[in-house]
Design a protein around this motif. Sequence first.
Motif, PDB file in Angstrom:
ATOM      1  N   TRP A  76     -35.878 -17.795 101.317  1.00  0.00           N
ATOM      2  CA  TRP A  76     -36.545 -16.490 101.302  1.00  0.00           C
ATOM      3  C   TRP A  76     -37.918 -16.721 100.681  1.00  0.00           C
ATOM      4  O   TRP A  76     -38.025 -17.204  99.557  1.00  0.00           O
ATOM      5  N   VAL A 128     -25.367 -14.531  96.844  1.00  0.00           N
ATOM      6  CA  VAL A 128     -25.431 -13.999  95.483  1.00  0.00           C
ATOM      7  C   VAL A 128     -24.213 -13.126  95.189  1.00  0.00           C
ATOM      8  O   VAL A 128     -23.598 -13.212  94.115  1.00  0.00           O
ATOM      9  N   LEU A 147     -29.369  -9.243  91.323  1.00  0.00           N
ATOM     10  CA  LEU A 147     -29.073 -10.504  90.649  1.00  0.00           C
ATOM     11  C   LEU A 147     -28.858 -10.249  89.168  1.00  0.00           C
ATOM     12  O   LEU A 147     -29.731  -9.706  88.486  1.00  0.00           O
ATOM     13  N   PRO A 159     -34.512  -8.999 100.907  1.00  0.00           N
ATOM     14  CA  PRO A 159     -34.060 -10.389 100.991  1.00  0.00           C
ATOM     15  C   PRO A 159     -33.191 -10.609 102.226  1.00  0.00           C
ATOM     16  O   PRO A 159     -32.577  -9.656 102.733  1.00  0.00           O
ATOM     17  N   VAL A 211     -28.253 -12.610 100.226  1.00  0.00           N
ATOM     18  CA  VAL A 211     -27.512 -11.516  99.596  1.00  0.00           C
ATOM     19  C   VAL A 211     -26.025 -11.862  99.536  1.00  0.00           C
ATOM     20  O   VAL A 211     -25.376 -11.671  98.499  1.00  0.00           O
ATOM     21  N   LEU A 256     -32.286  -8.258  94.773  1.00  0.00           N
ATOM     22  CA  LEU A 256     -31.097  -9.082  95.066  1.00  0.00           C
ATOM     23  C   LEU A 256     -29.859  -8.612  94.324  1.00  0.00           C
ATOM     24  O   LEU A 256     -28.779  -9.167  94.538  1.00  0.00           O
TER      25      LEU A 256
END
Length: 394
Positions: free
Chosen positions: A232, A290, A371, A282, A287, A369
């Motif tokens: 990405w 993650v 994240l 993203p 995705v 994300l």
Amino acid sequence: SLLLPLAVLAALLCFVSSLSNSPAPAWKASASSYLDDTDRKIDTEEAYFLKLKKGIEDLRTAEERANRKMIRRAAFDVGSGAVKVEVADCDMHGGTMPIIKKPVYSEKVNVLMTEDLERNDNVEFSPYILDELEAVLRALKSKAEKAGAEQFAGVATAAFRKARNGPEFLRRIESELSIRIRIVSQESESSLGWLTAVQAVPELTPAELIAWDSGGGSFQMTGETVDGPDAWMACIGSSVAKALLVEKIQGRSFKTCPSPNPVTLKQARALSSLLKEAVGLPPAWLVRKVMSGRCCVVGLGGDTSIFCLAWQLTGQNPFTRGQVLESIQNMCDKTDVQFKLMEDVPAAQIQPQGVVPKLVLLFTVMELLQLDSVLYREVYGNAFGIMSTDYLWQ
């Protein structure tokens, strides 16, 4: 009856005193000189044999390196905000990729190429910044040579992909300094970052690793898929984020106002919204990776990177998205002077103007994300990837 022995003793003392005050006999002075000469000869011969021994050891090392096809390379990474160099032995054993040994010399020098480009309407570098870059490259090459480097090559990234006078400058550097520096695409930069990450984080398998490289002009997040490594990528880095903050949100000229500080929390939130639009969503593969919970996102960078800054501010490694958001709130409304006084946060002292834009960029990408955390690992650019890529040395 005691007078005679006392008289004898007095006479002996007078005799000894006369000997100590009289000049040394010739034979004694000659012997002393001879011994001094002998000591000097021994010292000279000892130094000679030590030098001879070192020469023999160097020859043996050179022979061993030749037998193993060992080459000591100096890899230069001319990034958007800094120049990094690393010198290491590369075992050219005949496989698909050389084995990179422990670096013998590494250094990083900040040269703000993207900021200079932003102040020149993203058209070309100023003569001032090119002179500064040339001086840095000359100094680093000299140090690399002293470290025994035999080959010199490198890459230039985001800023050089934009500047129209970048290629001409690099041709001159190759001609005058014998350093071949190629301008690489963002895809190639991603591949170099992936190779570097695999080496820098040996405790993770490639399947478990997501490498995040974020510089001044762009970022890349790379991971392994069923079809090989994928990435990405976005042309947004910390310097770009800072320019957006100054010009689009604060309504000032970046040419005349390079520092956005102090930044209000409202401005920080506006920057995050602007960055979300610029970066975009993203990719689905990232995705999924993650969300699976079976990988670790590793932020790769130097002492002024967005990841190092977050680590120093939070005191945690890995650090969480919530901790980054808290750091943004704490860093708003601070001046350049206040950042320079933060002795426990060297990344803020070195580059006070970029503190809030870096944190906002970091938080925005993590939020896109969803994240939870990032592990920081210090590297000197993509040196390992550069050393491992044959076409850069041909």
